[in-house]
Design a protein around this motif. Structure first.
Motif, PDB file in Angstrom:
ATOM      1  N   ILE A 169      63.333  44.432  48.841  1.00 53.46           N
ATOM      2  CA  ILE A 169      62.176  43.992  49.104  1.00 53.46           C
ATOM      3  C   ILE A 169      61.096  44.894  50.148  1.00 53.46           C
ATOM      4  CG2 ILE A 169      62.779  42.438  51.281  1.00 53.46           C
ATOM      5  CD1 ILE A 169      60.447  40.517  50.537  1.00 53.46           C
ATOM      6  N   ILE A 170      61.772  45.517  51.084  1.00 50.08           N
ATOM      7  CA  ILE A 170      60.957  46.476  51.918  1.00 50.08           C
ATOM      8  C   ILE A 170      60.373  47.267  51.206  1.00 50.08           C
ATOM      9  CG2 ILE A 170      62.828  47.787  52.597  1.00 50.08           C
ATOM     10  CD1 ILE A 170      60.274  47.143  54.931  1.00 50.08           C
TER      11      ILE A 170
ATOM     12  N   SER B 211      57.104  46.280  49.657  1.00 47.85           N
ATOM     13  CA  SER B 211      56.187  45.261  50.322  1.00 47.85           C
ATOM     14  C   SER B 211      54.792  45.961  50.587  1.00 47.85           C
ATOM     15  CB  SER B 211      56.864  45.185  51.806  1.00 47.85           C
ATOM     16  OG  SER B 211      57.315  46.213  52.285  1.00 47.85           O
ATOM     17  N   SER B 212      54.641  47.272  50.462  1.00 48.35           N
ATOM     18  CA  SER B 212      53.020  47.775  50.681  1.00 48.35           C
ATOM     19  C   SER B 212      52.382  47.285  49.375  1.00 48.35           C
ATOM     20  CB  SER B 212      53.305  49.134  50.672  1.00 48.35           C
ATOM     21  OG  SER B 212      52.008  49.801  50.816  1.00 48.35           O
TER      22      SER B 212
ATOM     23  N   ARG C 178      59.667  53.338  52.685  1.00 51.85           N
ATOM     24  CA  ARG C 178      59.960  52.051  52.957  1.00 51.85           C
ATOM     25  C   ARG C 178      61.153  51.879  52.347  1.00 51.85           C
ATOM     26  NH1 ARG C 178      55.493  47.935  53.603  1.00 51.85           N
ATOM     27  NH2 ARG C 178      53.614  49.034  54.609  1.00 51.85           N
TER      28      ARG C 178
ATOM     29  N   GLY D 208      52.573  45.378  45.576  1.00 47.90           N
ATOM     30  CA  GLY D 208      53.111  44.470  46.478  1.00 47.90           C
ATOM     31  C   GLY D 208      54.212  43.868  46.010  1.00 47.90           C
ATOM     32  N   VAL D 209      54.327  42.492  46.484  1.00 53.98           N
ATOM     33  CA  VAL D 209      55.344  41.703  46.064  1.00 53.98           C
ATOM     34  C   VAL D 209      54.483  40.066  45.654  1.00 53.98           C
ATOM     35  CG1 VAL D 209      57.238  42.763  46.939  1.00 53.98           C
ATOM     36  CG2 VAL D 209      55.830  40.926  48.402  1.00 53.98           C
TER      37      VAL D 209
ATOM     38  N   VAL E  39      54.216  39.541  51.935  1.00 49.84           N
ATOM     39  CA  VAL E  39      55.182  39.726  53.349  1.00 49.84           C
ATOM     40  C   VAL E  39      54.189  39.531  54.668  1.00 49.84           C
ATOM     41  CG1 VAL E  39      56.795  41.352  52.350  1.00 49.84           C
ATOM     42  CG2 VAL E  39      54.706  42.134  53.596  1.00 49.84           C
TER      43      VAL E  39
ATOM     44  N   ILE F 283      60.375  42.343  57.893  1.00 49.25           N
ATOM     45  CA  ILE F 283      60.445  42.367  56.187  1.00 49.25           C
ATOM     46  C   ILE F 283      61.795  42.473  55.781  1.00 49.25           C
ATOM     47  CG2 ILE F 283      59.731  43.755  54.310  1.00 49.25           C
ATOM     48  CD1 ILE F 283      56.944  44.680  55.894  1.00 49.25           C
TER      49      ILE F 283
ATOM     50  N   HIS G  48      63.422  37.685  53.220  1.00 45.57           N
ATOM     51  CA  HIS G  48      64.196  37.109  52.018  1.00 45.57           C
ATOM     52  C   HIS G  48      65.316  36.471  52.126  1.00 45.57           C
ATOM     53  CE1 HIS G  48      64.389  36.235  47.583  1.00 45.57           C
ATOM     54  NE2 HIS G  48      65.558  36.812  47.672  1.00 45.57           N
TER      55      HIS G  48
END
Length: 419
Positions: A112-113, A116-117, A127, A230-231, A235, A243, A247
């Motif tokens: 996820i990291i 995340s941006s 990341r 992003g997601v 986040v 981050i 999850h």
């Protein structure tokens, strides 16, 4: 450990210069894709990742050495052809581990990291996870082990394969002609990082794109559908340590709250995003419904705070370079104590960037932690012996850092948007 640390002494400044180049290039061209706050967060994430890796803070369930010894049917020489074969084997394994990370709840926490941006730039390539404590990557290298690819070949090729995934995280390079059919390009990877429904969960390839074409996960970038990054569950923080585990924390809470025992168990292995029906209804989570109309995370900061956060990043990079260059001299357990300081520093200044009113407490904790070692040893892990007079500079930095963080935390004023 020491070898990888020395490689990073070259790689870190190279990546940093390229990130700054993309920033200045974008400003010059009138298309800045690297907001300073996002860049600081991304580079901070990279710092935590390489620190974890250099210190060996992970458990390898199955190593390639073990697979080679158990399944190797041949013994082959480390020729240039073997290195090429190893590169393809690593990329094949990378495709499947990457795909699994996107398809199952339990593995998404490790990835996820990276997504995340809410921007797409070279910095976001850095990341990388600190939550991947247990590694199963080697399982997908069984074909290479059977063919007899030596472990030392994999050890050399793996860092090259990893670093080769950096360049295509940019919006400044368009389509690349015939190369689009062979390798992963910025166009392909923009699709992969997008949260548009048309692009979601596509283009898992790391170096070669034909894996996606062969296994049905390929999607071409189209001008009519501009990528949004992003997601889908934003986040809402610059803190990379938070981050990395958010999850997992959601899965733990959902498993605890679920009424059915079957749901408590299967949530971990269900497709990404699945939640027990009763839990999802009672405890909804923020999810982007319209990817073209949502507000990006951007807490307003003064220019002074942005400059100070960037200064913290630079100081930390210098201190990290000292650690990586002197791992043997610092020794164990000193290198792990030093790593604790790195993580505390990142946590403290990214909390400040999040406008957390309690960020000062993390900064004070960092200072107390650092001063304990200074007072008990009379040095900072040999830094003053390495560079006479540097201890006074280090202590001065700690003092200034506490004062400014408390000042920024408590100051009430109208903040300007970061740029």
């Amino acid at each position: 450990m020491e070898t990888y640390g020395k490689i990073l002494l070259i790689a870190m400044p190279a990546f940093f210069i390229l990130v700054l180049f993309e920033k200045f290039w974008g400003v010059w061209k009138g298309k800045d894709t690297v907001p300073l706050n996002d860049m600081i967060s991304s580079l901070s994430s990279g710092i935590t990742n390489v620190t974890k890796d250099v210190l060996g803070l992970s458990i390898v369930v199955i190593s390639y050495d073990w697979l080679f010894s158990k399944f190797g049917l041949f013994q082959i020489e480390a020729t240039w052809l073997v290195y090429v074969l190893a590169f393809f084997a690593l990329d094949f394994a990378g495709y499947w581990t990457h795909r699994i990370a996107h398809e199952y709840n339990i593995f998404w926490n490790n990835h996820i990291i990276h997504h995340s941006s809410e921007e797409f730039n070279l910095a976001c390539a850095l990341r990388q996870s600190i939550s991947s404590i247990v590694k199963i990557f080697a399982v997908f290298l069984i074909p290479a082990a059977i063919l007899g690819v030596p472990p030392q070949v994999i050890a050399i090729v793996a860092p090259l394969h990893l670093f080769a995934q950096f360049w295509y995280h940019t919006r400044h390079i368009g389509r690349m002609g015939f190369l689009e059919k062979i390798i992963v390009t910025p166009s392909h990877h923009r699709v992969h990082h997008a949260i548009n429904p048309e692009y979601l969960d596509k283009n898992y390839g790391q170096i070669f794109i034909f894996w996606d074409k062969w296994f049905g996960t390929y999607k071409e970038e189209t001008p009519e559908i501009p990528a949004v990054y992003g997601v889908t569950r934003p986040v809402q923080t610059w803190n990379p340590i938070k981050i990395n585990f958010m999850h997992l924390w959601l899965l733990i809470k959902d498993a605890w709250r679920a009424k059915k025992w079957s749901d408590k168990l299967k949530i971990w292995f269900m497709p990404l995003g699945w939640r027990p029906e009763d839990v999802a209804k009672k405890y909804p989570v923020n999810k982007i419904q319209d990817v073209y109309h949502f507000e990006k995370y951007n807490p307003s900061l003064t220019k002074g705070m942005l400059i100070w956060s960037f200064t913290q990043l630079i100081v930390l990079l210098l201190l990290l370079s000292y650690l990586f260059g002197n791992l043997a001299d610092i020794g164990s357990p000193g290198i792990f104590y030093y790593g604790g300081f790195v993580f505390l520093t990142v946590y403290a200044f990214t909390e400040l960037m999040d406008r957390n009113p309690n960020a000062w407490a993390w900064e004070v904790l960092k200072a107390v932690y650092a001063m304990y070692f200074v007072f008990t040893t009379g040095d900072w892990f040999g830094l003053n012996s390495f560079l006479p007079g540097s201890l006074f500079i280090f202590v001065g930095y700690i003092f200034v850092s506490v004062v400014l963080t408390i000042w920024f935390s408590l100051k009430k004023e109208d903040y300007q948007l970061a740029s």
